[in-house]
Structure formats: structure tokens, C-alpha cells
Scaffold this active site. Structure first.
Site, PDB file in Angstrom:
ATOM      1  N   ASP A 149     -19.858 126.063   6.507  1.00 54.88           N
ATOM      2  CA  ASP A 149     -19.959 126.474   7.595  1.00 54.88           C
ATOM      3  C   ASP A 149     -20.700 127.889   7.365  1.00 54.88           C
ATOM      4  OD1 ASP A 149     -19.708 127.245  10.397  1.00 54.88           O
ATOM      5  OD2 ASP A 149     -17.926 127.955   9.654  1.00 54.88           O
ATOM      6  N   TYR A 207     -21.201 130.996   9.978  1.00 53.28           N
ATOM      7  CA  TYR A 207     -20.843 132.141  10.496  1.00 53.28           C
ATOM      8  C   TYR A 207     -19.212 132.350  10.598  1.00 53.28           C
ATOM      9  CZ  TYR A 207     -25.692 132.952  11.775  1.00 53.28           C
ATOM     10  OH  TYR A 207     -26.791 133.396  11.878  1.00 53.28           O
ATOM     11  N   ARG A 225     -17.389 137.240  19.641  1.00 49.14           N
ATOM     12  CA  ARG A 225     -17.342 136.078  18.738  1.00 49.14           C
ATOM     13  C   ARG A 225     -16.666 134.792  19.561  1.00 49.14           C
ATOM     14  NH1 ARG A 225     -18.930 132.504  15.298  1.00 49.14           N
ATOM     15  NH2 ARG A 225     -17.397 131.556  13.880  1.00 49.14           N
ATOM     16  N   SER A 263     -24.888 124.814  10.098  1.00 47.86           N
ATOM     17  CA  SER A 263     -24.607 125.945  10.806  1.00 47.86           C
ATOM     18  C   SER A 263     -24.949 125.667  12.166  1.00 47.86           C
ATOM     19  CB  SER A 263     -25.141 127.030  10.499  1.00 47.86           C
ATOM     20  OG  SER A 263     -24.844 128.217  11.320  1.00 47.86           O
ATOM     21  N   ASN A 264     -24.120 126.244  13.247  1.00 55.86           N
ATOM     22  CA  ASN A 264     -24.643 126.311  14.574  1.00 55.86           C
ATOM     23  C   ASN A 264     -25.701 127.058  14.897  1.00 55.86           C
ATOM     24  OD1 ASN A 264     -22.795 124.825  15.793  1.00 55.86           O
ATOM     25  ND2 ASN A 264     -21.452 126.331  16.541  1.00 55.86           N
TER      26      ASN A 264
END
Lengths: 243, 243
Positions: free
Chosen positions: A19, A21, A50, A134-135
Site C-alpha cells: 500500500d 499512502y 486524510r 495503491s488507490n
């Protein structure tokens, strides 16, 4: 209330998925800039920013897993910043220039100090490919990886943008198994985000939770396979064969 | 970043659907008991408890919309309480008795003071059926409705438990259209939760956001059709034909 599922037997990992972030990149490295712009509120803004960013990704995918409400991570990050500023009564101070400054900071987040050394150790010591899942949308990820000095360390940089579904949707996690042609249990998934670790465990990955903040395990009925306070513990975990 | 969709033309609502927790029932009415058990931390516990409760419902459905990770709202509420207590370093004080006391409080939450009078006004003044559409599982909802003095005010009390999918999943919202045999735009959906209003708007409901706390609209690209500070504004909105 939920029974904890016991992890499966040890594996020899065929790949390690990270992952990005919050795990490799310190999303709160924007605090200093936020504090300059909004004295005394930088930390509160960063935290809420966030939180809303993650919430918005999940809401958009949950409302339609096929992607009808999908928006790229960059856009969602701007949306979350605007909401957070409004919620904290800072909207009037969030000028275009201030927004641009904060988003520029977000583009070039710092890596946690233990990340690059550990990634290099993993590459040197083991014959296991490394990847990001990742997003973040591809242009964001591209700049972030370069600016954090991680160029050349990953075999794949996978973005959920390809399937227009955010984690913890199964379609997002499946990008990792597809890229490596491996079963989920053969892949170690690494995150600092408890919800992401639970989602990855549900998907079947062998999870390693980098618990930098000493948080409790999420009460979601799935235990991480491994837990450590930083990247050095991940290296040790891989050395032991991801037991 | 996201363009705001403009609401569709006025309707004559065929039904009014209410979200329950946070909208009719004040989830923070547990603060007094929490404050007695954990002096100085009651509010923090209540806030985090609620936040994790919502997060856990969404994560479980997002990870598998078909319900493989579904757990009833009661169980999730206990899980969220345990996590919140651990996160706030109160786990040692969360004895079985303390947990039972807090869950008992949660079973019989207070209604916001304007709720029962407004529901009675809606029933007396308009020929529109009223219903609850809630994440709560049926036994929880049953007790909560009775203990808040709302017995007989609703034509349906719908629980997402029937489809094992939490809001904002479309399957959860579809319980409302099915119960009334109406199109989403013919039904007014009422909630105090911004994320729920966004989800309902995506589904197509005519949404009314009871914004008790003066929060900004969520930055999700969909505007509520109506906004008011309490239930009286909802009554006025219905009187005007949900414009």
C-alpha cells in the site's frame, strides 16, 4: 463479537505488495505547510483531510462497485481538502493559492525514513518481486514514487484506477494476484492502514501490518499475519518466510 | 473538483423514508453514561465509537457486497466500542459490566426532542406513509422504536439485515422502493448523516438533510434536495411539495 480467523500455514512469498499512502508515503508530511497556512490548525486539517479522503473513496465504490461514482484519487483528495477546510471553518482561508500549495505538498509526500533503506534491503537480500498496489491514480503515483527516490525499486506500480474500484473492494486487490499470476496467500500485502489490512486479509493475502502508531488491531474478525512497528520488522518477517 | 448534480423537478412524495441512528435517535445520548464510566473521556469515546461503527459497516459491505463479511449492526456496535476503548487506552476499564451498561444505553437511545412531535404532525397533516430504513438489525430497531415512543408511527421498519448489505450500497436503499412500489425520485429520504444523504441521492431518492450540527455539504458531487436544521424544516419542506 467477531471470531478472529487464524492465519493459514507459513508460505514462501512469491511477491510483496505495498500500500502506498500512509504506508510508504507519510500523508501527514503536509502538516508543516498546513500549519504555516492555518496556524494552530495544521494537524487538525491534515487528520480530517486524510480521514475524508479515505471515506470518500470507500463511499464512491460502495455505492456502485462497477464504478459509476468513481472519481480519481487526485480529485477526491481535493474534495476531501475542501470539505475538511469547510468543516474546520477555514474555507475562507483556503484560497486557490493555499489549495495549490497543499496539493503540491501532497504530490511530493515524504517517504517514512525507514522505507527506502528497507526496500533496498528487500531487493538485495531476497529474490522476491516488489510492487505497489495503491488507490492513487497513475500520474500521482508516478510523481510520488520518483520524488521519494523509489524509482526502479518496484516491478509494478498498480493503481486501482484500472478497475475504477477502491480498496477494500475485491476487484482492487485482484490487481495484485493478476500482476503476479499468484494466489492471494502466496503474496504478502503490506499496509499501515488497519482497514486495508483487514480488507487484504479478507481477500486472502498474507498481511503484514506496519503499525507505526501503536494502534489496536481493527475489530473486524481478521488478524494480520504479521505486525511490526516499522519496515525493519517487515524485513525480518520476510526473512523468517512470512510465518 | 466534482460537479454538483442539480436536483430533479419537484415531486409529490409518495413516501418518506427515515434513516434511524443519528437522525431519529441521538447516538450521542450515551455520552452521560460513558462520562460516568470514563470521566473526562465520555465524549471522545462516543465520537470514536460512532465513527468506527459506521466505518465497520461500510468496510464489511465494500469488501463483499454479497454479504460474505456481513455482521449484524449489534455485533458491529460492540466491535466498534471495543476498538474505540482500546484506541483511547480505556480497554482495561471496559469491563464486561461497563460494556453491558453502554450497550444497554445504545439499545434505548433517546430520540432528538423534535422527532416524535414532527412525526405526529407528518402523519396528521399529510396522507403520506412513513418508514424507517436503517442499518440496525431488527431486534435493535424494534426496541429502539418502542423505547423512543415511536410505536405506530411507521408503516414499515426496514432493516438492511434483509439484504446483508449496509448503506450506501444500492441493495440497501432498494428496500425502500420495493416496500412502497415507487420510484426512488417519488420517495423523500431523510438523514442527518451527510454520507447517507449522498448515497441516497446517488440511488435517486429525493433527499432531505437534517443538518443539526451546521456541517458543510459532503464534497461528493451530489447536493441534497432540501436542507434544514431540524424536523420542523422537514415538515415545511413536505408542505411545499418537496420542491
Amino acid at each position: 463479537m467477531s471470531a478472529i480467523t487464524t492465519p493459514a500455514s507459513p508460505i514462501s512469498p512469491r511477491a510483496i505488495l505495498f500500500d502506498a499512502y500512509g504506508t510508504l508515503f507519510d500523508v501527514h508530511s503536509v502538516v508543516a505547510a498546513a500549519e504555516q497556512l492555518f496556524p494552530g490548525r495544521g494537524d487538525a486539517l491534515s487528520q480530517l483531510w486524510r480521514r475524508k479522503q479515505i471515506e470518500y473513496t470507500q463511499l464512491r465504490t460502495l455505492a456502485d462497485p462497477s464504478g459509476a461514482h468513481y472519481a480519481p484519487f487526485w480529485d477526491i483528495t481535493v474534495d476531501a481538502l475542501r470539505y475538511a477546510a469547510a468543516r474546520l471553518h477555514l474555507a475562507d482561508s483556503l484560497t486557490r493559492a493555499a489549495e495549490k500549495r497543499l496539493m503540491d505538498e501532497y504530490t511530493c509526500l515524504s517517504a517514512f525514513p525507514d522505507v527506502v533503506p528497507a526496500l533496498k534491503t528487500l531487493r538485495e537480500r531476497f529474490d522476491i518481486p516488489l510492487a505497489i498496489l495503491s488507490n492513487g491514480n497513475p500520474p500521482m503515483l508516478d510523481i510520488a514514487v520518483k520524488s521519494a527516490g523509489m524509482n526502479g525499486l518496484f516491478d509494478h506500480v498498480l493503481s486501482v484506477d484500472a478497475v475504477r474500484a477502491y480498496k477494500p473492494a475485491a476487484a482492487a486487490y485482484a490487481l495484485g494476484t493478476r500482476a503476479f499470476g499468484a494466489a492471494p496467500r502466496e503474496i504478502v500485502f503490506v499496509s499501515s492502514n488497519g482497514w486495508n489490512i483487514a480488507g487484504a486479509a479478507w481477500f486472502g493475502y498474507a498481511t503484514f501490518w506496519i503499525n507505526r502508531g501503536g494502534a489496536p488491531v481493527e475489530e473486524l474478525g481478521v488478524a494480520p499475519r504479521g505486525i511490526g512497528g516499522g519496515m525493519a520488522e517487515l524485513v525480518a518477517f520476510i526473512e523468517r518466510g512470512a510465518p
